[in-house]
Every structure is written in structure tokens, then in C-alpha cells.
Scaffold this motif. Structure first.
Motif, short mmCIF file in Angstrom:
data_model
loop_
_atom_site.label_atom_id
_atom_site.label_comp_id
_atom_site.label_asym_id
_atom_site.label_seq_id
_atom_site.Cartn_x
_atom_site.Cartn_y
_atom_site.Cartn_z
N ALA A 52 1.06 -1.30 0.02
CA ALA A 52 0.01 0.06 0.10
C ALA A 52 0.89 1.49 -0.08
N MET A 53 1.89 1.46 0.70
CA MET A 53 2.59 2.47 0.91
C MET A 53 3.61 2.57 -0.19
N MET A 54 3.81 1.62 -0.96
CA MET A 54 4.58 1.77 -2.30
C MET A 54 3.78 2.78 -3.34
N MET A 55 2.54 2.63 -3.12
CA MET A 55 1.76 3.61 -4.09
C MET A 55 2.09 5.12 -3.66
N ASN A 56 2.79 5.67 -2.75
CA ASN A 56 3.09 6.83 -2.23
C ASN A 56 4.21 7.19 -3.16
N VAL B 175 5.47 9.89 -10.37
CA VAL B 175 4.94 10.13 -11.99
C VAL B 175 4.10 11.32 -11.76
N LEU B 176 3.40 11.83 -10.85
CA LEU B 176 2.59 12.99 -10.62
C LEU B 176 3.13 14.30 -10.14
N GLN B 177 4.40 14.15 -9.47
CA GLN B 177 4.57 15.31 -8.75
C GLN B 177 4.92 16.66 -9.73
N ALA C 290 -4.40 26.73 -3.19
CA ALA C 290 -3.54 25.23 -3.73
C ALA C 290 -3.53 24.75 -2.45
N LEU C 291 -2.80 25.25 -1.49
CA LEU C 291 -2.54 24.60 -0.33
C LEU C 291 -3.68 24.10 0.37
N ALA C 292 -4.75 24.89 0.38
CA ALA C 292 -6.15 24.62 1.00
C ALA C 292 -6.81 23.27 0.46
N VAL C 293 -6.58 23.45 -1.09
CA VAL C 293 -7.39 22.06 -1.75
C VAL C 293 -6.31 20.89 -1.12
N ALA C 294 -5.01 20.97 -1.45
CA ALA C 294 -4.22 19.89 -1.06
C ALA C 294 -4.50 19.34 0.17
N THR C 295 -4.73 19.94 1.22
CA THR C 295 -4.79 19.89 2.66
C THR C 295 -6.15 19.03 2.72
N LEU C 296 -7.31 19.59 1.97
CA LEU C 296 -8.63 18.87 2.10
C LEU C 296 -8.38 17.48 1.46
N VAL C 297 -7.99 17.34 0.49
CA VAL C 297 -7.56 16.06 -0.33
C VAL C 297 -6.75 15.19 0.62
N THR C 298 -5.78 15.60 1.28
CA THR C 298 -5.02 14.84 2.20
C THR C 298 -6.28 14.07 3.34
N GLY C 299 -6.70 15.16 3.92
CA GLY C 299 -7.60 14.71 5.10
C GLY C 299 -8.72 13.79 4.61
N LEU C 300 -9.38 13.89 3.26
CA LEU C 300 -10.16 13.15 2.62
C LEU C 300 -9.72 11.79 2.90
N GLY C 301 -8.34 11.61 2.17
CA GLY C 301 -7.83 10.17 1.87
C GLY C 301 -7.70 9.75 3.10
N MET C 302 -7.19 10.56 4.23
CA MET C 302 -6.96 9.71 5.53
C MET C 302 -8.16 9.35 6.15
N GLY C 303 -9.23 10.40 5.99
CA GLY C 303 -10.42 10.06 6.84
C GLY C 303 -11.05 8.76 6.33
N LEU C 304 -10.77 8.37 4.86
CA LEU C 304 -11.51 7.34 4.23
C LEU C 304 -10.77 6.03 4.73
N THR D 149 -6.36 4.91 -0.70
CA THR D 149 -6.44 5.98 0.34
C THR D 149 -5.13 6.58 0.25
N VAL D 150 -3.97 5.75 0.13
CA VAL D 150 -2.67 6.23 -0.08
C VAL D 150 -2.53 6.98 -1.09
N VAL D 151 -3.10 6.69 -2.44
CA VAL D 151 -3.06 7.47 -3.64
C VAL D 151 -3.49 8.68 -3.23
N LEU D 152 -4.69 8.76 -2.64
CA LEU D 152 -5.46 10.11 -2.48
C LEU D 152 -4.60 11.04 -1.67
N TRP D 153 -4.01 10.58 -0.54
CA TRP D 153 -3.46 11.56 0.35
C TRP D 153 -1.96 11.92 -0.18
#
Length: 410
Positions: free
Chosen positions: A254-258, A264-266, A281-295, A308-312
Motif C-alpha cells: 500500500a505504501m509503495m503507491m506513495n 509520476v505525478l509530482q 492550492a494549499l487549502a485544496v491539497a490539505t482537504l484532499v489529504t484529509g479526505l484520503g486519511m479520513g477514508l 487512500t494512500v494514492v489520495l493523500w
């Protein structure tokens, strides 16, 4: 003034690319730190307690170096600190590989911690000196990408090198830092601006310390929370997955996906985020991170956790370089190192606090509570970033003489 070079790759000045190359080399040759626990317990035969004490010593050296390395970069020069830190790292690596006895191991570990981390605020300040403000998010993103790419290479090759003896790990690590130092010595000039170019003054004309710079405390507060968030994949995720009946190999998959997402996407995601104002951009990225971890609390199986690793990870790509670019935008030109040092030190504090706080939450309420807390923390963080945008907007409206121009995007 930033050094510009019309013919330089990517529109960034040549010295920046030498700093980028040095980052890639030291990260790819960074064999020792990930294998410290194995080395101390299996090769040297030290106890788990002493190994933990040694790693704590490394952390103490890292925290001190992050702050004071930046301050020294402002006072004696970025180039001087970069070169001195590489010399310290080389000496510490060689000493640690040959050391016998607890005291020498602790001393050389402290030296390595100081050497490896003093270079970070000095390099960040040099990048801010070299690169135009509008290009800083991209420049810091490239540095972050090189760090992760190099670490991925090190993780694969270090195990092979260790099979020929752990001393080889220390030698290769020392050579990598020596090569990075040579690159700085030959190709990177001193970039520190003269003292008279200082900015951020108060109404009486006196220089403001970092904690009084407009918006900087808000950014540091968000960085503290972000650090707590991004430690949970290392602290809470393995416990969550093993509690769900999965193995350590499943966690690794799972962590390999990070690493794959960052590799690939940086760069393309950084270009996309560059169309937004950095705080947004930072606010959006933080919300995406929180969503990934919340899920994470709602999924099951390796595929679910990997998703979820991909998302955060998408949020992580934007968060780190954008934070560094905002620090640079808030800093007076001649105090870039100090401001970057505060940023890195606060991040280090959050890294130290995360395991303790998470453990208490897990003991009291289980891992699900941690992921719920991550989502809430991300929402608060995003609010801080929007507040920072407002504070910086008001600051620009005041048009205080001497303040450094802000990073803005249409």
C-alpha cells in the motif's frame, strides 16, 4: 535579486540545477539512516534501548540544525553552511561506520544529524535567492521530487550494498555527500543578499522577528498540524492494517503507491496547482489529504488502503513545496535561512509529537478515531490557509515599503 538565465533548463538558473543535482545524489546515496536500527542492533549488538537513544540523538541534532543552520545561513552565507554541513556529514558517516563504544556512536550520530539537516534551510534559502518568486513552487517541487526519487533508489540499492558489509553503506553515503559538497564548491556561488536589502519592518522601521511577520505564525500553526497528519501513515496506518488482518507485506504494498504517485505525478500536478494562488492550492491539497486519511477508517483490503494512500499522496505532492514557497514569500530576502529554519523546526516538532499523541488516541478510542481526527485537522488546516490568503491580501493593500513581493497567481 534572483539570478536568471534565459538558456537554463526549465527557465531556472544553472546554480539551482546544481543544488537539485546535489539533492538527488545525497538522497540516492542516503543509505545509513533507514538502516540505523538494523545496524546498531544486529551488527553492533546494542540493546533496543540504546538504539532508541541513538535515534533520539539523531533527532535532537536534526532539530537543532534545522533552526540554527538557517540562522547561520543568513549570517555567514548559504554556501558556507552548505559546504560545512557536507563536511560534517562526511566526517560523521565515516566516524559512525568505524566507531566502537557507546559514546563515540552517540557523538558521531549527533554529527550526522546536524550535518544532514543544517543543509536543508541553507539550500531552501539559496533556492529562494536564485529563483524568481513566481517560479518558487515549481523549484521547490523539483527539489522534493529529487529527494523522493533518490530515496527510492537508496531503498532498493542499500539492501544490496549491505550484503557486502554495512561499512560499505557508510562509505557510499560519505562519498555521496562529498560529491554534493564538490558540486556546491565548484558551481554554486554565494547567494545571500546584502543586509541593506532586508524587508519586513514595522511602523517604526525596526526589523520584525519571524514570529511577528504578517501571516507567518498562521503558516507555522498549519505546518504543525500538517506534520501531525503526514506522520499517521507511519504511525497509525500499520496498526490499522494489521488490526484488519493484513500483513506487513500488505502495508508495504500500500505504501509503495506513495512513491509511485510522487514519481509520476509530482511535476504535472505542480504545474496544475501553479494556476491557483498558493494559499488556495494549499487549502485544496490539505482537504484532499484529509479526505484520503479520513477514508482510511472506512476501507478494507490492500486495494482499499492503497487507494487512500494514492489520495493523500496527491495532497502531499502540493503541500510541501507550496509551504516552502510561502515561507520564502513571507521572508525578508536576507533572512530566508532563518525563516526556513523555523518552518523545518516546527515540522520536526510535529514529527516528534505525532507518535505520542496518536498512541494516546489509539489506546483510548482505537485507530478509527485517529483517522477521524485527521479529517478534522485537515479542515482546520485548510481554514488557516484561507486566513493566510486574507492576511497576505490585506498586507499587499497596505503596501508597506520594504516588504518582499508576494507570490501571486491569476
Amino acid at each position: 535579486m534572483p539570478l536568471r538565465s534565459a538558456g537554463a533548463p526549465g527557465g531556472l538558473p544553472g546554480p539551482f540545477w546544481w543544488l537539485w543535482g546535489g539533492t538527488l545524489v545525497t538522497s540516492a546515496g542516503g543509505f545509513v539512516v533507514p538502516f540505523m536500527t538494523i545496524y546498531l542492533t544486529t551488527v553492533r549488538g546494542y540493546s533496543v534501548f540504546f538504539t532508541g537513544l541513538t535515534l533520539t540523538t539523531f533527532g535532537v541534532g536534526s532539530g537543532i540544525a534545522s533552526l540554527f543552520g538557517g540562522i547561520l545561513a543568513d549570517r555567514v552565507g548559504r554556501r558556507t553552511v552548505l559546504l560545512a554541513s557536507e563536511v560534517l556529514t562526511v566526517a560523521g558517516m565515516l566516524g559512525l561506520g568505524l566507531a566502537h563504544g557507546r559514546v563515540p556512536v552517540l557523538l558521531f550520530t549527533l554529527t550526522v544529524g546536524v550535518g544532514l539537516n543544517a543543509t536543508r534551510p541553507a539550500r531552501a534559502a539559496a533556492v529562494a535567492d536564485l529563483v524568481a518568486l513566481e517560479d518558487l513552487p515549481r523549484a521547490y517541487s523539483l527539489i522534493y521530487w529529487a529527494t523522493n526519487l533518490g530515496f527510492s533508489v537508496a531503498a532498493v540499492t542499500a539492501g544490496l550494498a549491505a550484503s557486502h558489509g554495512f561499512l560499505l553503506l557508510f562509505l557510499v553515503n560519505a562519498v555521496a555527500n562529498l560529491l554534493a559538497g564538490v558540486m556546491v564548491y565548484l558551481r554554486v556561488p554565494e547567494t545571500r543578499p546584502p543586509p541593506e536589502s532586508a524587508g519586513v519592518t514595522d511602523a517604526a522601521g525596526a526589523q520584525r522577528p519571524p514570529h511577528r511577520a504578517p501571516g507567518f505564525p498562521v503558516l507555522l500553526g498549519s505546518v504543525l498540524m500538517l506534520g501531525l497528519l503526514f506522520q499517521q501513515p507511519l504511525v497509525a496506518l500499520p496498526l490499522t492494517m494489521t488490526g484488519d488482518g493484513l500483513s506487513a507485506a500488505d502495508y508495504g504494498a500500500a505504501m509503495m503507491m506513495n512513491g509511485l504517485v510522487i514519481a509520476v505525478l509530482q511535476l504535472p500536478l505542480t504545474r496544475l496547482a501553479g494556476r491557483l494562488r498558493p494559499e488556495h492550492a494549499l487549502a485544496v491539497a490539505t482537504l484532499v489529504t484529509g479526505l484520503g486519511m479520513g477514508l482510511t477508517a472506512a476501507v478494507h483490503g490492500t486495494v482499499g488502503y492503497g487507494a487512500t494512500v494514492v489520495l493523500w499522496s496527491l495532497g502531499e505532492i502540493v503541500v510541501w513545496p507550496t509551504c516552502m514557497a510561502l515561507v520564502a514569500a513571507l521572508s525578508p530576502p536576507d533572512r530566508q535561512g532563518g525563516y526556513q529554519g523555523w518552518f523545518l523546526s516546527v515540522w520536526s516538532v510535529s514529527v516528534a509529537l505525532a507518535p505520542v499523541l496518536s498512541a494516546r488516541v489509539i489506546e483510548a478510542s482505537g485507530t478509527t478515531a485517529v483517522w477521524g481526527a485527521c479529517l478534522c485537522l485537515a479542515v482546520v488546516c485548510a481554514g488557516c490557509h484561507l486566513l493566510l490568503a486574507r492576511l497576505r491580501g490585506e498586507r499587499r493593500a497596505e503596501a508597506v515599503p520594504g516588504e518582499r513581493a508576494s507570490v501571486t497567481h491569476s
